[in-house]
Design a protein around this motif. Structure first.
Motif, PDB file in Angstrom:
ATOM      1  N   GLN A   1     -13.933 -32.882  35.243  1.00 23.83           N
ATOM      2  CA  GLN A   1     -13.317 -32.984  36.560  1.00 23.83           C
ATOM      3  C   GLN A   1     -14.125 -32.242  37.623  1.00 23.83           C
ATOM      4  OE1 GLN A   1      -9.109 -31.790  35.549  1.00 23.83           O
ATOM      5  NE2 GLN A   1      -8.665 -33.608  36.759  1.00 23.83           N
ATOM      6  N   ILE A   2     -14.626 -31.059  37.277  1.00 24.77           N
ATOM      7  CA  ILE A   2     -15.400 -30.271  38.245  1.00 24.77           C
ATOM      8  C   ILE A   2     -16.635 -31.046  38.678  1.00 24.77           C
ATOM      9  CG2 ILE A   2     -16.790 -28.188  38.579  1.00 24.77           C
ATOM     10  CD1 ILE A   2     -14.889 -26.764  36.629  1.00 24.77           C
ATOM     11  N   ALA A   3     -17.404 -31.527  37.706  1.00 18.53           N
ATOM     12  CA  ALA A   3     -18.654 -32.213  38.026  1.00 18.53           C
ATOM     13  C   ALA A   3     -18.390 -33.501  38.810  1.00 18.53           C
ATOM     14  CB  ALA A   3     -19.417 -32.535  36.736  1.00 18.53           C
ATOM     15  N   PHE A   4     -17.361 -34.255  38.412  1.00 21.87           N
ATOM     16  CA  PHE A   4     -17.088 -35.532  39.077  1.00 21.87           C
ATOM     17  C   PHE A   4     -16.646 -35.332  40.523  1.00 21.87           C
ATOM     18  CE2 PHE A   4     -14.252 -38.973  40.372  1.00 21.87           C
ATOM     19  CZ  PHE A   4     -15.062 -40.075  40.157  1.00 21.87           C
ATOM     20  N   TRP A   5     -15.619 -34.520  40.723  1.00 24.27           N
ATOM     21  CA  TRP A   5     -15.033 -34.413  42.057  1.00 24.27           C
ATOM     22  C   TRP A   5     -15.907 -33.625  43.024  1.00 24.27           C
ATOM     23  CZ3 TRP A   5     -11.815 -37.832  43.474  1.00 24.27           C
ATOM     24  CH2 TRP A   5     -10.935 -38.394  42.557  1.00 24.27           C
ATOM     25  N   THR A   6     -16.596 -32.584  42.543  1.00 22.70           N
ATOM     26  CA  THR A   6     -17.474 -31.853  43.462  1.00 22.70           C
ATOM     27  C   THR A   6     -18.735 -32.646  43.783  1.00 22.70           C
ATOM     28  OG1 THR A   6     -18.517 -30.613  41.637  1.00 22.70           O
ATOM     29  CG2 THR A   6     -16.655 -29.582  42.764  1.00 22.70           C
TER      30      THR A   6
ATOM     31  N   GLY B   1     -24.625 -36.614  38.930  1.00 27.86           N
ATOM     32  CA  GLY B   1     -23.737 -35.452  38.976  1.00 27.86           C
ATOM     33  C   GLY B   1     -22.306 -35.821  38.654  1.00 27.86           C
ATOM     34  N   MET B   2     -21.869 -36.988  39.121  1.00 23.36           N
ATOM     35  CA  MET B   2     -20.514 -37.455  38.840  1.00 23.36           C
ATOM     36  C   MET B   2     -20.297 -37.670  37.344  1.00 23.36           C
ATOM     37  SD  MET B   2     -20.204 -40.171  41.989  1.00 23.36           S
ATOM     38  CE  MET B   2     -18.826 -41.042  41.244  1.00 23.36           C
ATOM     39  N   MET B   3     -21.341 -38.107  36.645  1.00 22.09           N
ATOM     40  CA  MET B   3     -21.230 -38.393  35.212  1.00 22.09           C
ATOM     41  C   MET B   3     -21.505 -37.177  34.339  1.00 22.09           C
ATOM     42  SD  MET B   3     -23.141 -42.101  34.960  1.00 22.09           S
ATOM     43  CE  MET B   3     -24.699 -41.483  35.628  1.00 22.09           C
ATOM     44  N   SER B   4     -22.114 -36.139  34.916  1.00 25.86           N
ATOM     45  CA  SER B   4     -22.634 -35.040  34.105  1.00 25.86           C
ATOM     46  C   SER B   4     -21.554 -34.310  33.310  1.00 25.86           C
ATOM     47  CB  SER B   4     -23.392 -34.051  34.988  1.00 25.86           C
ATOM     48  OG  SER B   4     -22.537 -33.486  35.973  1.00 25.86           O
ATOM     49  N   GLY B   5     -20.390 -34.107  33.919  1.00 26.08           N
ATOM     50  CA  GLY B   5     -19.327 -33.402  33.205  1.00 26.08           C
ATOM     51  C   GLY B   5     -18.837 -34.188  32.005  1.00 26.08           C
ATOM     52  N   LEU B   6     -18.681 -35.486  32.164  1.00 23.28           N
ATOM     53  CA  LEU B   6     -18.242 -36.342  31.061  1.00 23.28           C
ATOM     54  C   LEU B   6     -19.256 -36.323  29.926  1.00 23.28           C
ATOM     55  CD1 LEU B   6     -16.136 -38.431  30.092  1.00 23.28           C
ATOM     56  CD2 LEU B   6     -17.524 -40.206  31.180  1.00 23.28           C
TER      57      LEU B   6
ATOM     58  N   GLU C   1     -32.239 -33.569  37.529  1.00 21.71           N
ATOM     59  CA  GLU C   1     -31.597 -32.465  38.257  1.00 21.71           C
ATOM     60  C   GLU C   1     -30.154 -32.809  38.603  1.00 21.71           C
ATOM     61  OE1 GLU C   1     -31.546 -30.186  42.522  1.00 21.71           O
ATOM     62  OE2 GLU C   1     -32.809 -31.946  42.244  1.00 21.71           O
ATOM     63  N   GLY C   2     -29.898 -34.084  38.928  1.00 16.21           N
ATOM     64  CA  GLY C   2     -28.537 -34.503  39.237  1.00 16.21           C
ATOM     65  C   GLY C   2     -27.583 -34.226  38.091  1.00 16.21           C
ATOM     66  N   PHE C   3     -28.056 -34.405  36.860  1.00 16.93           N
ATOM     67  CA  PHE C   3     -27.214 -34.125  35.695  1.00 16.93           C
ATOM     68  C   PHE C   3     -26.983 -32.635  35.509  1.00 16.93           C
ATOM     69  CE2 PHE C   3     -28.323 -38.450  34.347  1.00 16.93           C
ATOM     70  CZ  PHE C   3     -27.104 -38.885  33.850  1.00 16.93           C
ATOM     71  N   ILE C   4     -28.004 -31.839  35.777  1.00 15.89           N
ATOM     72  CA  ILE C   4     -27.933 -30.415  35.433  1.00 15.89           C
ATOM     73  C   ILE C   4     -27.334 -29.556  36.536  1.00 15.89           C
ATOM     74  CG2 ILE C   4     -30.131 -29.517  36.285  1.00 15.89           C
ATOM     75  CD1 ILE C   4     -30.599 -28.271  33.568  1.00 15.89           C
ATOM     76  N   MET C   5     -27.330 -30.054  37.786  1.00 15.82           N
ATOM     77  CA  MET C   5     -26.942 -29.231  38.929  1.00 15.82           C
ATOM     78  C   MET C   5     -25.548 -28.628  38.778  1.00 15.82           C
ATOM     79  SD  MET C   5     -26.720 -30.255  42.966  1.00 15.82           S
ATOM     80  CE  MET C   5     -28.487 -30.450  43.156  1.00 15.82           C
ATOM     81  N   LYS C   6     -24.591 -29.438  38.361  1.00 14.18           N
ATOM     82  CA  LYS C   6     -23.219 -28.943  38.220  1.00 14.18           C
ATOM     83  C   LYS C   6     -22.985 -28.235  36.895  1.00 14.18           C
ATOM     84  CE  LYS C   6     -21.928 -30.943  42.073  1.00 14.18           C
ATOM     85  NZ  LYS C   6     -21.489 -30.187  43.251  1.00 14.18           N
ATOM     86  N   ILE C   7     -23.710 -28.675  35.856  1.00 15.39           N
ATOM     87  CA  ILE C   7     -23.438 -28.166  34.506  1.00 15.39           C
ATOM     88  C   ILE C   7     -24.100 -26.819  34.255  1.00 15.39           C
ATOM     89  CG2 ILE C   7     -23.628 -28.690  32.041  1.00 15.39           C
ATOM     90  CD1 ILE C   7     -21.671 -30.439  33.688  1.00 15.39           C
ATOM     91  N   ALA C   8     -25.263 -26.573  34.852  1.00 14.55           N
ATOM     92  CA  ALA C   8     -25.961 -25.300  34.606  1.00 14.55           C
ATOM     93  C   ALA C   8     -25.088 -24.081  34.921  1.00 14.55           C
ATOM     94  CB  ALA C   8     -27.268 -25.248  35.394  1.00 14.55           C
TER      95      ALA C   8
ATOM     96  N   GLU D   1     -25.664 -28.005  24.052  1.00 12.98           N
ATOM     97  CA  GLU D   1     -26.993 -28.083  23.439  1.00 12.98           C
ATOM     98  C   GLU D   1     -27.551 -29.503  23.491  1.00 12.98           C
ATOM     99  OE1 GLU D   1     -29.019 -27.481  19.031  1.00 12.98           O
ATOM    100  OE2 GLU D   1     -27.260 -26.288  19.570  1.00 12.98           O
ATOM    101  N   LYS D   2     -26.780 -30.467  23.043  1.00 15.78           N
ATOM    102  CA  LYS D   2     -27.245 -31.860  23.042  1.00 15.78           C
ATOM    103  C   LYS D   2     -27.356 -32.395  24.472  1.00 15.78           C
ATOM    104  CE  LYS D   2     -25.467 -33.029  18.458  1.00 15.78           C
ATOM    105  NZ  LYS D   2     -24.499 -33.873  17.697  1.00 15.78           N
ATOM    106  N   PHE D   3     -26.515 -31.893  25.358  1.00 20.16           N
ATOM    107  CA  PHE D   3     -26.579 -32.338  26.749  1.00 20.16           C
ATOM    108  C   PHE D   3     -27.929 -31.990  27.371  1.00 20.16           C
ATOM    109  CE2 PHE D   3     -26.200 -31.137  31.252  1.00 20.16           C
ATOM    110  CZ  PHE D   3     -25.823 -32.349  31.799  1.00 20.16           C
ATOM    111  N   PHE D   4     -28.397 -30.762  27.164  1.00 18.86           N
ATOM    112  CA  PHE D   4     -29.666 -30.358  27.760  1.00 18.86           C
ATOM    113  C   PHE D   4     -30.844 -31.082  27.111  1.00 18.86           C
ATOM    114  CE2 PHE D   4     -27.148 -26.575  29.105  1.00 18.86           C
ATOM    115  CZ  PHE D   4     -27.333 -26.747  30.465  1.00 18.86           C
ATOM    116  N   ILE D   5     -30.726 -31.434  25.822  1.00 17.11           N
ATOM    117  CA  ILE D   5     -31.761 -32.262  25.195  1.00 17.11           C
ATOM    118  C   ILE D   5     -31.784 -33.642  25.841  1.00 17.11           C
ATOM    119  CG2 ILE D   5     -32.458 -33.399  23.047  1.00 17.11           C
ATOM    120  CD1 ILE D   5     -31.305 -30.953  21.551  1.00 17.11           C
ATOM    121  N   TYR D   6     -30.589 -34.184  26.117  1.00 10.76           N
ATOM    122  CA  TYR D   6     -30.494 -35.473  26.812  1.00 10.76           C
ATOM    123  C   TYR D   6     -31.138 -35.390  28.201  1.00 10.76           C
ATOM    124  CZ  TYR D   6     -28.352 -38.926  29.883  1.00 10.76           C
ATOM    125  OH  TYR D   6     -28.147 -39.886  30.822  1.00 10.76           O
TER     126      TYR D   6
END
Length: 442
Positions: free
Chosen positions: A47-52, A396-401, A258-265, A409-414
């Motif tokens: 929810q955080i990654a999608f809505w923000t 970024g919208m998809m990153s949280g999901l 970067e779009g994937f990692i910006m919210k998750i990092a 761990e697998k997310f950062f490999i992706y």
């Protein structure tokens, strides 16, 4: 331009630093600081990654309504009004934490803040260009960039660290459950967003007096249909540029990972070790981001500027892209090893900020030198910037999901695999203009 105010216009140093600080503060608060708040209050990463990410859309599409701001009042009017409006709305965000359904209230309020902030950015740049001579624009360009980044230092560094100290003061205990800590975190974050609200209100009142008053309302009679036609011509001309499809893919893919990692990092840094995070406190994150991260970003930007100026963009762009994507290796190692040593974690964060500062120069210069040149240079640069932001927003919208599904761990490999398209398209990208000449598209 007619001067409607006989008094002497304020010196640029009286308003350029403060107005660009006011530009950066809402963007950083909505885009980054809010992720820490929502994490502390039990909102899921998805929810955080999608809505923000969704609420950042106005900063992507702001070029669509920028022509209409020319039709009404002055640019100063929009700067002051949006600062005051954003200040009031951050107060609403603060007091929304008193309710059980705070997430719905705060995220919808932040969406309005994003619209106000994007409008502020248009008007702020308009004041800068209208009130300063070309010589002064060049003279103060470093000042505006510095104070925009100071806003990031204050918000994502200092205020995040203060939130951690306040939470401890109100009784939060690291390792306790979200429900046990929630009252303390609500009190802490309420104070932080009241501070942001107060800063913007004070800045709005200050700029109502200190922004230059030499502008006059636009008296040219233009209908909305005429403005829309002009906007259509700008967009149509953009899509007829040489290599434009390739260039659009490039500016989207350059920041794709970067779009994937910006919210998750930041969520990864904050999450407990039991679920694969690093379990850092807000104070630790604020210090690492605000002090060491900001210094690394500035150093990276300066070194990249020197590097490109000596060798040219065409010869350095692929290297810049490699450095830009290197921090994702550091985060993968942090996720796999989960070190407890704060210096090792800090080294990873410094690597992230340095790589971002160094590599982002390449994308910025490419948009300025290869995409923007032509009849509508300023508008086409804004258009390219909007497409670039869209390329960050969508992953970024998809990153949280994806992160919740794979685990950190697998997310950062992706994410490492997601860097491959950007490296390939950068390596083979054609240049329309040579570095050695400043061609102007006819």
């Amino acid at each position: 331009m007619e001067n409607i105010n006989p008094r002497k216009s304020p010196k640029p140093l009286a308003w350029v630093p403060s107005v660009y600080f006011a530009m950066g503060l809402p963007f950083i608060a909505v885009n980054l600081v809010s992720t820490f708040m929502f994490k502390d209050l039990g909102i899921s990463d998805t929810q955080i990654a999608f809505w923000t990410s969704v609420i950042m859309l106005p900063w992507t599409l702001k070029f669509l309504w920028s022509p209409f701001l020319e039709m009404y009042r002055t640019k100063k009017f929009f700067v002051v009004v949006t600062q005051l409006l954003s200040g009031l709305l951050f107060g609403v965000v603060a007091f929304s934490l008193k309710f059980d359904y705070f997430f719905a209230i705060s995220i919808s309020t932040m969406a309005v803040i994003a619209l106000s902030g994007a409008t502020h950015d248009i008007a702020c740049d308009g004041v800068y260009m209208a009130e300063l001579s070309p010589e002064d624009q060049a003279k103060y360009i470093g000042v505006q960039g510095a104070f925009y980044n100071i806003a990031k230092l204050v918000a994502n560094g200092g205020l995040v660290a203060v939130a951690g100290m306040l939470a401890e003061h109100f009784g939060a205990v690291e390792g306790a459950s979200v429900q046990e800590n929630m009252p303390a975190y609500k009190e802490a974050w309420m104070i932080i967003f009241i501070i942001i609200s107060a800063l913007l209100l004070v800045l709005g009142l200050y700029h109502s007096r200190m922004l230059p008053s030499t502008q006059v309302p636009n008296r040219e009679k233009r209908s909305s249909a005429e403005v829309l036609l002009e906007l259509w011509e700008v967009i149509k001309n953009f899509f007829t540029k040489k290599h434009i499809i390739y260039y659009i893919c490039f500016i989207i893919l350059y920041r794709f990972a970067e779009g994937f990692i910006m919210k998750i990092a930041p969520l990864f840094l904050r999450s407990s070790r039991e679920i694969g995070g690093l379990g850092l406190t807000l104070t630790q994150i604020g210090t690492l981001n605000g002090v060491f991260g900001s210094a690394a970003f500035v150093l990276g930007s300066l070194l990249a500027g020197i590097y490109v100026s000596r060798r040219g963009l065409k010869r350095t762009l692929f290297t810049l892209c490699c450095v830009f994507n290197f921090p994702f290796v550091a985060y993968t190692l942090l996720a796999v090893c989960q070190p407890e040593n704060i210096y090792l974690i800090g080294a990873g964060i410094i690597t992230e900020y340095f790589g971002y500062g160094f590599g982002f120069v390449g994308l910025t210069l490419f948009m300025m030198q290869q995409i923007a040149p032509g009849k509508h240079q300023m508008s086409h640069y804004a258009f390219a910037s909007g497409i670039m932001n869209l390329g960050v927003m969508l992953p970024g919208m998809m990153s949280g999901l994806v992160s919740d599904w794979l685990g950190y761990e697998k997310f950062f490999i992706y994410v490492l695999l997601a860097t491959i398209p950007s490296l390939l398209i950068t390596y083979f990208i054609p240049f329309t203009y040579d570095d050695s000449k400043k061609a102007v598209e006819k």
